[in-house]
Write a protein that holds these residues in place. Structure first.
Motif, short mmCIF file in Angstrom:
data_model
loop_
_atom_site.label_atom_id
_atom_site.label_comp_id
_atom_site.label_asym_id
_atom_site.label_seq_id
_atom_site.Cartn_x
_atom_site.Cartn_y
_atom_site.Cartn_z
N THR A 54 0.83 -1.20 0.00
CA THR A 54 0.00 0.00 0.00
C THR A 54 0.87 1.26 0.00
O THR A 54 0.61 2.21 -0.75
CB THR A 54 -0.92 0.01 1.23
OG1 THR A 54 -1.72 -1.18 1.24
CG2 THR A 54 -1.84 1.22 1.20
N ALA A 55 1.90 1.27 0.84
CA ALA A 55 2.80 2.43 0.90
C ALA A 55 3.52 2.62 -0.43
O ALA A 55 3.69 3.75 -0.89
CB ALA A 55 3.80 2.25 2.04
N SER A 56 3.94 1.52 -1.06
CA SER A 56 4.64 1.62 -2.34
C SER A 56 3.73 2.16 -3.43
O SER A 56 4.16 2.88 -4.33
CB SER A 56 5.17 0.24 -2.75
OG SER A 56 6.10 -0.24 -1.80
N ALA A 57 2.44 1.78 -3.36
CA ALA A 57 1.48 2.25 -4.36
C ALA A 57 1.15 3.73 -4.18
O ALA A 57 0.87 4.43 -5.16
CB ALA A 57 0.20 1.42 -4.29
N LEU A 58 1.21 4.20 -2.95
CA LEU A 58 0.82 5.58 -2.66
C LEU A 58 1.97 6.57 -2.75
O LEU A 58 1.75 7.74 -3.04
CB LEU A 58 0.20 5.66 -1.26
CG LEU A 58 -1.11 4.91 -1.05
CD1 LEU A 58 -1.54 4.98 0.39
CD2 LEU A 58 -2.20 5.46 -1.95
N PHE A 59 3.20 6.11 -2.51
CA PHE A 59 4.32 7.04 -2.43
C PHE A 59 5.48 6.55 -3.29
O PHE A 59 5.74 5.35 -3.38
CB PHE A 59 4.79 7.20 -0.99
CG PHE A 59 3.73 7.71 -0.06
CD1 PHE A 59 3.45 9.06 0.01
CD2 PHE A 59 3.00 6.83 0.72
CE1 PHE A 59 2.46 9.53 0.87
CE2 PHE A 59 2.02 7.29 1.57
CZ PHE A 59 1.75 8.64 1.64
N GLU A 60 6.16 7.51 -3.89
CA GLU A 60 7.34 7.16 -4.66
C GLU A 60 8.45 6.63 -3.77
O GLU A 60 9.23 5.77 -4.16
CB GLU A 60 7.84 8.39 -5.43
CG GLU A 60 6.88 8.88 -6.50
CD GLU A 60 7.43 10.07 -7.25
OE1 GLU A 60 8.56 10.49 -6.92
OE2 GLU A 60 6.74 10.58 -8.15
N ALA A 61 8.53 7.15 -2.56
CA ALA A 61 9.56 6.72 -1.60
C ALA A 61 8.89 6.35 -0.29
O ALA A 61 8.74 7.19 0.60
CB ALA A 61 10.59 7.82 -1.38
N PRO A 62 8.43 5.10 -0.15
CA PRO A 62 7.77 4.69 1.09
C PRO A 62 8.73 4.74 2.27
O PRO A 62 9.96 4.71 2.09
CB PRO A 62 7.33 3.25 0.79
CG PRO A 62 8.15 2.81 -0.35
CD PRO A 62 8.49 4.03 -1.14
N PRO A 63 8.23 4.83 3.49
CA PRO A 63 9.09 4.94 4.67
C PRO A 63 9.96 3.69 4.85
O PRO A 63 9.51 2.57 4.61
CB PRO A 63 8.10 5.08 5.83
CG PRO A 63 6.83 4.49 5.32
CD PRO A 63 6.80 4.79 3.85
#
Length: 400
Positions: free
Chosen positions: A316-325
């Motif tokens: 989910t983070a990868s889909a939403l952000f170019e650089a996930p935490p």
């Protein structure tokens, strides 16, 4: 059909009778219809998922655009939201409270975005708020001036300012003492600060303690709606403080803490979005006050949770952000060890986390050592109580 006799005069006879052929054809027709229906259902499901993903990404991009607009402003990058007591933004990676064994007696807590406003709106709002503060303070001064009839006007202002400063010091000392007490004392401290808000709402040290009291009430209550309300109201108070004192480490810390408490009532995508906000404010607090163990504890919690994100959360983070935490167990361990370096025995939960980090890294001897050290500390908070249960489970596994 197969030939019955060889040669040019060979005749053929069917393997299946006419009835059997009809039965086979009906079955094939049934299978084809089911396949066609299944294809339609798969297509509908694919369209639904694409629509949902588009909505999520659109919402996130819109939110990020607002955040980017806000960060370009000259002062605090997250202006006060106009919301009711139950509406607010959120944070993803949370850290519940843990009491530090330090003289200031402050508790820890775990991890906003605001509506974009024009510079003109912000300046107007700031002038309005300053005007309200002046009116409030003048009201208090006028009331007290009635009892100082024998003092001239200049001397009156000096006496009043000195009196307010002395009263604030005593109030903050009492609030800190109540904050370190039991649940009833925390409630008394919360009410004490509310009762004095009119007189001291323009004081930085008063406002972040008022936000801390909201955090205490959020932890005490069991009702979900009340928890959300306390966290939302407290976040609003600390936003006001940050607009005026964005160089205060305490304001940044308690902003992150209240966002974390509020995030427990938000959706996963909003928690992921505001996870970045949490780390931003903790990093700022460390920059402003690098010797405060509280900030390193909160950052350690964030790193540990990020390092243990599940597959779905990572996707989910990868889909939403170019650089996930990103963070590792080693990152978390370094922060928790820094806490012990600055304030040995800072919290029971902190030592349990050190043991968990060593266990995850495969250093069982060090994990056992820190489990024993954690056992020496008392249970002071709900998080300590949860850590105590984890500690017992870890010790049980080691014994086996």
């Amino acid at each position: 059909p197969v030939p019955v006799e060889a040669g040019d005069g060979a005749t053929y006879t069917a393997l299946l009778t006419h009835g059997e052929q009809v039965d086979v054809l009906e079955r094939l027709d049934f299978v084809l219809r089911n396949i066609s229906e299944l294809r339609k259902e798969v297509e509908e499901l694919r369209n639904s998922l694409q629509h949902l993903a588009a909505e999520i990404i659109g919402e996130v991009r819109s939110h990020l655009e607002e955040t980017q607009k806000v960060t370009r402003r000259r002062r605090f990058p997250f202006p006060r939201e106009r919301s009711d007591s139950t509406g607010s933004s959120s944070i993803y990676f949370t850290a519940s409270s843990a009491t530090a064994n330090t003289d200031d007696g402050e508790s820890e807590g775990g991890y906003t975005t605001a509506n974009a406003e024009s510079d003109y709106d912000r300046e107007s709002e700031r002038e309005s708020e300053e005007g309200e503060d002046e009116v409030s303070c003048e009201t208090v001064r006028t009331a007290r001036r009635d009892s100082l009839d024998l003092v001239n006007e200049d001397e009156t202002h000096l006496v009043l300012d000195s009196s307010l400063e002395e009263g604030l010091g005593q109030l903050l000392q009492q609030a800190d003492s109540l904050h370190n007490g039991d649940e009833q004392e925390k409630r008394e401290g919360f009410q004490l600060l509310l009762n004095n808000k009119l007189a001291y709402a323009d004081q930085k040290d008063f406002l972040w303690r008022l936000a801390r009291a909201h955090s205490d009430m959020c932890e005490i209550t069991e009702d979900a709606d009340e928890k959300r309300s306390y966290a939302s109201d407290g976040k609003e108070e600390i936003e006001i403080a940050l607009q005026k004192w964005d160089q205060s480490a305490e304001c940044h810390q308690w902003y992150a803490i209240l966002c974390g408490q509020l995030s427990e009532h938000e959706s996963i995508q909003k928690r992921i979005q505001t996870g970045y906000v949490f780390k931003e404010h903790i990093d700022k607090a460390i920059e402003l006050k690098p010797e405060d163990p509280k900030s390193y504890y909160l950052l350690g919690r964030w790193c540990y949770q990020v390092s243990h994100l599940g597959w779905l959360e990572k996707k989910t983070a990868s889909a939403l952000f170019e650089a996930p935490p990103t963070a590792t167990v080693q990152d978390a361990l370094q922060n928790f060890l820094r806490v012990e370096e600055l304030s040995p025995g800072f919290s029971k939960a902190g030592r349990v986390y050190i043991a968990k980090c060593y266990r995850d890294l495969g250093n069982n001897s060090a994990a056992v050592l820190w489990m024993n050290l954690a056992s020496e500390l008392p249970v002071n908070t709900k998080e300590d109580a949860e850590s105590e249960r984890e500690l017992e489970e870890m010790q049980s596994v080691c014994e086996e």
